[in-house]
Design an enzyme around this catalytic site. Structure first.
Site, PDB file in Angstrom:
ATOM      1  N   HIS A 192       0.830  -1.217   0.000  1.00 39.65           N
ATOM      2  CA  HIS A 192       0.000   0.000   0.000  1.00 39.65           C
ATOM      3  C   HIS A 192       0.859   1.260   0.000  1.00 39.65           C
ATOM      4  CE1 HIS A 192       0.342  -1.905   3.950  1.00 39.65           C
ATOM      5  NE2 HIS A 192       0.460  -0.698   4.465  1.00 39.65           N
ATOM      6  N   HIS A 194     -22.238  -2.018  18.482  1.00 40.69           N
ATOM      7  CA  HIS A 194     -22.131  -3.064  19.512  1.00 40.69           C
ATOM      8  C   HIS A 194     -22.857  -4.315  19.037  1.00 40.69           C
ATOM      9  CE1 HIS A 194     -21.870  -5.003  23.382  1.00 40.69           C
ATOM     10  NE2 HIS A 194     -23.158  -5.295  23.274  1.00 40.69           N
TER      11      HIS A 194
HETATM   12  P1  FAD Z   1       7.132  -5.484  -6.832  1.00 39.09           P
HETATM   13  O1  FAD Z   1       5.809  -5.933  -6.399  1.00 39.09           O
HETATM   14  O2  FAD Z   1       8.327  -6.261  -6.409  1.00 39.09           O
HETATM   15  O3  FAD Z   1       7.077  -5.447  -8.429  1.00 39.09           O
HETATM   16  C1  FAD Z   1       8.164  -5.168  -9.212  1.00 39.09           C
HETATM   17  C2  FAD Z   1       7.974  -5.805 -10.564  1.00 39.09           C
HETATM   18  O4  FAD Z   1       8.956  -5.280 -11.449  1.00 39.09           O
HETATM   19  C3  FAD Z   1       8.169  -7.316 -10.569  1.00 39.09           C
HETATM   20  O5  FAD Z   1       7.020  -7.956 -11.097  1.00 39.09           O
HETATM   21  C4  FAD Z   1       9.379  -7.542 -11.478  1.00 39.09           C
HETATM   22  O6  FAD Z   1       9.266  -8.705 -12.289  1.00 39.09           O
HETATM   23  C5  FAD Z   1       9.339  -6.285 -12.325  1.00 39.09           C
HETATM   24  N1  FAD Z   1      10.649  -5.903 -12.875  1.00 39.09           N
HETATM   25  C6  FAD Z   1      11.805  -5.693 -12.214  1.00 39.09           C
HETATM   26  N2  FAD Z   1      12.785  -5.286 -13.056  1.00 39.09           N
HETATM   27  C7  FAD Z   1      12.222  -5.243 -14.285  1.00 39.09           C
HETATM   28  C8  FAD Z   1      12.714  -4.904 -15.570  1.00 39.09           C
HETATM   29  N3  FAD Z   1      13.969  -4.505 -15.764  1.00 39.09           N
HETATM   30  N4  FAD Z   1      11.861  -4.997 -16.617  1.00 39.09           N
HETATM   31  C9  FAD Z   1      10.572  -5.402 -16.435  1.00 39.09           C
HETATM   32  N5  FAD Z   1      10.057  -5.732 -15.264  1.00 39.09           N
HETATM   33  C10 FAD Z   1      10.866  -5.641 -14.184  1.00 39.09           C
HETATM   34  N6  FAD Z   1       3.126  -6.074   1.588  1.00 39.09           N
HETATM   35  C11 FAD Z   1       1.955  -5.687   2.160  1.00 39.09           C
HETATM   36  O7  FAD Z   1       1.661  -4.495   2.174  1.00 39.09           O
HETATM   37  N7  FAD Z   1       1.088  -6.601   2.697  1.00 39.09           N
HETATM   38  C12 FAD Z   1       1.365  -7.921   2.704  1.00 39.09           C
HETATM   39  O8  FAD Z   1       0.566  -8.721   3.195  1.00 39.09           O
HETATM   40  C13 FAD Z   1       2.597  -8.361   2.139  1.00 39.09           C
HETATM   41  N8  FAD Z   1       2.902  -9.669   2.122  1.00 39.09           N
HETATM   42  C14 FAD Z   1       4.086 -10.072   1.545  1.00 39.09           C
HETATM   43  C15 FAD Z   1       4.394 -11.423   1.576  1.00 39.09           C
HETATM   44  C16 FAD Z   1       5.587 -11.861   1.012  1.00 39.09           C
HETATM   45  C17 FAD Z   1       5.910 -13.331   1.041  1.00 39.09           C
HETATM   46  C18 FAD Z   1       6.457 -10.922   0.389  1.00 39.09           C
HETATM   47  C19 FAD Z   1       7.729 -11.390  -0.269  1.00 39.09           C
HETATM   48  C20 FAD Z   1       6.160  -9.581   0.360  1.00 39.09           C
HETATM   49  C21 FAD Z   1       4.960  -9.142   0.949  1.00 39.09           C
HETATM   50  N9  FAD Z   1       4.621  -7.789   0.978  1.00 39.09           N
HETATM   51  C22 FAD Z   1       3.453  -7.390   1.568  1.00 39.09           C
HETATM   52  C23 FAD Z   1       5.491  -6.758   0.378  1.00 39.09           C
HETATM   53  C24 FAD Z   1       4.968  -6.364  -1.006  1.00 39.09           C
HETATM   54  O9  FAD Z   1       4.916  -7.511  -1.812  1.00 39.09           O
HETATM   55  C25 FAD Z   1       5.888  -5.320  -1.644  1.00 39.09           C
HETATM   56  O10 FAD Z   1       6.036  -4.226  -0.764  1.00 39.09           O
HETATM   57  C26 FAD Z   1       5.286  -4.817  -2.943  1.00 39.09           C
HETATM   58  O11 FAD Z   1       5.125  -5.876  -3.853  1.00 39.09           O
HETATM   59  C27 FAD Z   1       6.198  -3.753  -3.573  1.00 39.09           C
HETATM   60  O12 FAD Z   1       5.632  -3.331  -4.757  1.00 39.09           O
HETATM   61  P2  FAD Z   1       6.531  -2.749  -5.945  1.00 39.09           P
HETATM   62  O13 FAD Z   1       5.566  -2.358  -7.001  1.00 39.09           O
HETATM   63  O14 FAD Z   1       7.470  -1.746  -5.433  1.00 39.09           O
HETATM   64  O15 FAD Z   1       7.441  -3.972  -6.438  1.00 39.09           O
END
Ligand code: FAD
Ligand code: NAI
Length: 463
Positions: A319, A442
Site C-alpha cells: 500500500h 455493539h
Molecule cells: P514489486 O511488487 O516487487 O514489483 C516489481 C515488478 O517489477 C516485478 O514484477 C518484477 O518482475 C518487475 N521488474 C523488475 N525489473 C524489471 C525490468 N527490468 N523490466 C521489467 N520488469 C521488471 N506487503 C503488504 O503491504 N502486505 C502484505 O501482506 C505483504 N505480504 C508479503 C508477503 C511476502 C511473502 C512478500 C515477499 C512480500 C509481501 N509484501 C506485503 C510486500 C509487497 O509484496 C511489496 O512491498 C510490494 O510488492 C512492492 O511493490 P513494488 O511495485 O514496489 O514492487
C-alpha cells in the site's frame, strides 16, 4: 522508429501498475513493462496474495482441528489435502493477476512484455524493441536478502517464494528471521502441524514494532507452539538428502551448536532490486543500500526519471508503493501528489493479527515528546469473547497537551482491519477524545478502539 509514450512504468507490481492506471486516468499515453508472465509483481504473484490465501486455509484447518469442538461442532477426523490447498492458492493468485490485466485493457495501458533496459534517460529497450517516453518511473521492486553460508535451493532452503510452494508439511521448519515473512509463513506451517523454530538475531520479534506488542506477540505465538531462539545467529547450513543441519551461535558470540530440520526458510529482509535495468546508461544514482535515490517528488538525479515502491527508501509494503504510484502520476500531471508517511499502517497477518500506525512508545520516548497512553484488552470485549479470540489489546498514544493521536498499536482478532479507523484518525489529525466520542457498533471488536481512546483520558467504561 521507436514508439513513444507520455509515461513508461518499469515493473507491474502494486507501485507500477497503480501508477500506470492513475496516469492513464489523467489522460497520459502509458506503457508498463513487466518481465514476469503475469502482472501484479511480487505482491500478487509470490507475496501478499498467495501468503494470505495460505494463511486463510491454514487458519480454517487449525479451527477445524482445535476449536470447532469448543463450539459444539464435531467434524470427525479432519484431513489435510495440501495439493488442493496449494491449487486454491494458485486460483486466488490467478484471479488477482488477471484482474490487473483487465484493468490495463480498460484504461488502455500498453503492457510491454519483457525486461526493460535503459538506453538513455528517456529511452529503453524491451525484447529487442526501442521505446521512448517523456517520463519513466522505475518500480522494479525488491528481492530477498541472502545470508552467507546458507545457500538457497528453493527446496530444502527456501525464501518466501519456495516457502509458499512446499508440497509436503515439513516435520521441522526452521525460520531464519522473526519478521513479517518468518512469522506469517511460520504460522502457516505450524498450523498445518509442522514443528517451527524461529531463529532471530535481535532480542525481539518484528523489531520496528512497539515493544509491548512485540512481547505479547511472542507469548501468544509461543502458546501456538512456535519456538523462538532470540539473540541467535545462523552461520551455516549443510543440506543432505534427509534434511538440513544449521550451525547456530549466540548473536553476541559463544559456543556454536547444531540445529537439525527438514526445511529452512530464510527471511531476514528484502533489498531493492535494480538488476538488468542497465541504470548506468541513464546515470541514475543509487544509495549505499542499492536503493534508487529520489527527492520528495520521487524524482531521481536524472531529469524525467522517477522511482517508487520497494526500490526506494521506506517500508516495503504494497500500500506504500500504491500511494507513491498515485502520487507520482498526479505530480507528472501537474497536480499536488503527496504521501503521508506518518499514516502508513503495517499489519502482520498472523492470528491474532498485529497492526500499527504512527509512532511507537519507544520512538516517542527517544524523541522526548510527552504523551498519554490508553489501553484496552480484548478479554473485556464482548465480541472477542463470542469469537473465542481474547488475546491482545488496543493501545493508543496521544500528545500529552493536544491529545492528538500520535500512534496506535493493536494485537488481536482482525487488527489489520481495525487499524483503518486509527489511520484515518491520524490522517485527519484527530484527538483520542474524537475517537472516544464516536459511536461504535455493539457488539464489535472496534469497541476496543473506542475504549482504548477513553482510557487515554482515564475513563474506560468496561474495565
Ligand atoms: P514489486 O511488487 O516487487 O514489483 C516489481 C515488478 O517489477 C516485478 O514484477 C518484477 O518482475 C518487475 N521488474 C523488475 N525489473 C524489471 C525490468 N527490468 N523490466 C521489467 N520488469 C521488471 N506487503 C503488504 O503491504 N502486505 C502484505 O501482506 C505483504 N505480504 C508479503 C508477503 C511476502 C511473502 C512478500 C515477499 C512480500 C509481501 N509484501 C506485503 C510486500 C509487497 O509484496 C511489496 O512491498 C510490494 O510488492 C512492492 O511493490 P513494488 O511495485 O514496489 O514492487
Ligand atoms: P523483516 O525485515 O520483516 O524481518 C527480518 C527479520 O530478520 C528481522 O527481525 C531481523 O532482525 C532478522 N534478521 C536479520 N538478519 C538476521 C540474521 N542473520 N539471523 C537471524 N535473524 C536476522 O523481513 P522479512 O520478514 O524478510 O520480510 C521482508 C519485508 O517484506 C518486510 O519487511 C515487509 O516490508 C514485507 N512483508 C510484509 C508483509 C505484510 O505487510 N504483512 C508480509 C511479508 C513481508
Amino acid at each position: 522508429m521507436s514508439e513513444s509514450f507520455d509515461l513508461i512504468v518499469i515493473g507491474a507490481g502494486p507501485g507500477g501498475y497503480v501508477c500506470a492506471i492513475r496516469a492513464a486516468q489523467l489522460g497520459m499515453k502509458v506503457a508498463c513493462v513487466e518481465k514476469r508472465e503475469t502482472l501484479g509483481g511480487t505482491c500478487l504473484n509470490i507475496g501478499c496474495i498467495p501468503s494470505k490465501a495460505l494463511l486463510q486455509s491454514s487458519e480454517n484447518y487449525d479451527e477445524a482441528v482445535h476449536h470447532f469442538a469448543d463450539h459444539g461442532i464435531g467434524v470427525g477426523q479432519v484431513s489435510l489435502d495440501l495439493a488442493r490447498m496449494q491449487a486454491r492458492k494458485a486460483e486466488v493468485v490467478s484471479a488477482n493477476v488477471k484482474g490487473v490485466e483487465f484493468l490495463f485493457k480498460k484504461n488502455k495501458v500498453t503492457w510491454l512484455k519483457g525486461e526493460a533496459k535503459f538506453l538513455a534517460g528517456n529511452r529503453i529497450a524491451v525484447a529487442g524493441q526501442e521505446y521512448e517516453a517523456k517520463n519513466i518511473v522505475i518500480a522494479s521492486g525488491s528481492e530477498s536478502i541472502p545470508l552467507r553460508g546458507v545457500e538457497v535451493d528453493e527446496k530444502r532452503v527456501v525464501t518466501s517464494t519456495g516457502g509458499l510452494e512446499l508440497d509436503k508439511v515439513p516435520g521441522h521448519l526452521v525460520v531464519i528471521g522473526g519478521g513479517y515473512i518468518g512469522l506469517e509463513l511460520g504460522s502457516v506451517w505450524r498450523r498445518l502441524s509442522a514443528e517451527v523454530t524461529v531463529v532471530e538475531f535481535l532480542d525481539r520479534l518484528v523489531p520496528g514494532m512497539d515493544a509491548e506488542v512485540g512481547k505479547t506477540f511472542e507469548r501468544v505465538l509461543g502458546k501456538q507452539g512456535i519456538k523462538f531462539r532470540l539473540k541467535t545467529k545462523v552461520t551455516g547450513a549443510t543440506v543432505a538428502d534427509n534434511g538440513v543441519t544449521l550451525t547456530v551461535e549466540p548473536a553476541a558470540g559463544g559456543a556454536a551448536e547444531e540445529l537439525r530440520c527438514d526445511v529452512v526458510l530464510l527471511a531476514i529482509g528484502r533489498r531493492a532490486f535494480t538488476g538488468g535495468l542497465n541504470l548506468d546508461a541513464a546515470g541514475v544514482a543509487l544509495d549505499e543500500r542499492g536503493r534508487v535515490v529520489v527527492d520528495n517528488h520521487f524524482a531521481t538525479n536524472v531529469p524525467g526519471v522517477y522511482a517508487i515502491g520497494d526500490v526506494i527508501t521506506g517500508p516495503m509494503l504494497a500500500h506504500k508503493a500504491e500511494e507513491e504510484g498515485v502520487a507520482v502520476a498526479e505530480i507528472l500531471a501537474g497536480q499536488a501528489g503527496h504521501v503521508n508517511y506518518g499514516a502508513i499502517p503495517g499489519v502482520v497477518y498472523t492470528w491474532p493479527e498485529v497492526a500499527a500506525v504512527g509512532e511507537t512508545e519507544e520512538q516517542l520516548k527517544a524523541s522526548g515528546r510527552a504523551y498519554k497512553v490508553g489501553k484496552f484488552p480484548f478479554t473485556a470485549n464482548g465480541r472477542a469473547r463470542a469469537m473465542g479470540s481474547t488475546d491482545g489489546f488496543v493501545k493508543i498514544l496521544s500528545d500529552k497537551d493536544t491529545d492528538r493521536v500520535l500512534g496506535a498499536h493493536i494485537i488481536g482478532p482482525d487488527a489489520g482491519t481495525m487499524i483503518a479507523e486509527l489511520v484515518l484518525a491520524i490522517e485527519f489529525g484527530a484527538s483520542a477524545e474524537d475517537i472516544a466520542r464516536t459511536s461504535h457498533a455493539h457488539p464489535s471488536l472496534n469497541e476496543a478502539v473506542k475504549e482504548a481512546a477513553l482510557a487515554v483520558d482515564g475513563r474506560p467504561l468496561h474495565i
